[in-house]
Design a protein around this motif. Sequence first.
Motif, PDB file in Angstrom:
ATOM      1  N   PHE A  16       0.845  -1.183   0.000  1.00  0.00           N
ATOM      2  CA  PHE A  16       0.000   0.000   0.000  1.00  0.00           C
ATOM      3  C   PHE A  16       0.889   1.245   0.000  1.00  0.00           C
ATOM      4  CE2 PHE A  16      -2.158  -3.404   2.219  1.00  0.00           C
ATOM      5  CZ  PHE A  16      -3.456  -3.364   1.735  1.00  0.00           C
TER       6      PHE A  16
ATOM      7  N   ILE B 202      -6.723   0.559   6.872  1.00  0.00           N
ATOM      8  CA  ILE B 202      -6.801   0.797   5.435  1.00  0.00           C
ATOM      9  C   ILE B 202      -8.094   1.525   5.086  1.00  0.00           C
ATOM     10  CG2 ILE B 202      -6.996  -0.329   3.184  1.00  0.00           C
ATOM     11  CD1 ILE B 202      -4.157  -0.315   4.386  1.00  0.00           C
TER      12      ILE B 202
ATOM     13  N   ILE C 143      -5.023   6.927   0.633  1.00  0.00           N
ATOM     14  CA  ILE C 143      -4.503   5.775  -0.121  1.00  0.00           C
ATOM     15  C   ILE C 143      -4.234   6.195  -1.556  1.00  0.00           C
ATOM     16  CG2 ILE C 143      -4.953   3.462  -0.995  1.00  0.00           C
ATOM     17  CD1 ILE C 143      -6.371   2.774   1.474  1.00  0.00           C
TER      18      ILE C 143
END
Length: 357
Positions: A241, A286, A295
């Motif tokens: 990520f 997340i 993100i």
Amino acid sequence: MTTNELEIVQSTSKKDKPSQDQVPFGTIFTDHMFTMEYEAGKGWFEPKIVPYAPLTLDPAAMIFHYGQTVFEGLKAYRTEEGRVLLFRPEKNFERLNLSSERLSIPPIDENVVLEYLTKLIELEKDWVPSTAGTSLYIRPFIISTEANLAVAPSKTYKFMIIMSPVGSYFTGGLKPVTIHVEDQFTRAVKGGTGMAKTAGNYSSGYQAQANAKKLGNADVLWLDGVEKKYIEEVGSMNIFFKINGEVVTPALNGSILKGITRMSIIELLGTWGIEVNEKKISIDEIYQAFQDGLIEEVFGTGTAAVISPVGELNWQGKKMIINNHEIGELSQKLYDTITGIQTGKVEDTMGWTVEVK
């Protein structure tokens, strides 16, 4: 491991090679294969390259009953100049031994086996395709062969290497995929076999993957098997990520496969001055980062795809769209660099490739 001279028996009937622009994955195999036997008290012996052919095993062979087996996956690539390169093959055999240790399988001599593999590829060089995106997939594996229904490690094993030309993983280009976050089924737990590359790890994920595909997802993102909270890996890939400028990936915890592409990505990013934070990452973190607009990119890493960008994560009815379903700048750069090194288009300053003469 006992030392034995390699015996080579060449095929007298060569197969027709498939068209390079239409090569299905894992269904067409080269003319030859490598085999070697193991017996307790004797070690590994009889290394051979022989014509590709079916095996004959006793119905009581322990592989059929207790699944004592390990395998690897790597590729040979053809450069524009016609050279054939392997990408970090020593790491595959190192990991094979790591898997074998977990499954109570005797270790192989990594250096000797790499020499045997090189000889096999030398014999099958014409099978390494040259079209962009294609490669020769290499599958080393070990199976338990003792005819015995006792629940104990086998006393005999067969080590084999088979090879298959494969087409480009991305038939429609490098496009982001949609991933389902699995919170019902369990892939692995610490202390189990999740860190080993063994057969049962894959078949136990089929049901979750089938359910995910019914919902329009390409694959499954597994959470930890205890709290169903911490991110582990995607199907056959590790996951990364990029959040608010920082690259993070789940730390190896005993249930996550030690990916060779994962390792290479971390080392490569280090040379670019980008530190990768290996840590426990919860799905809640997340989702919160997504809600906060932090993100930037998500991508999987593995031998088959190298880099597989993720454009969407689906979790408990919540849809997270990543980078407008477009591949990120970092993902693209990593893909271009790794594949460039593998195919000789980018200078290998890392010392990762091994040329097959």
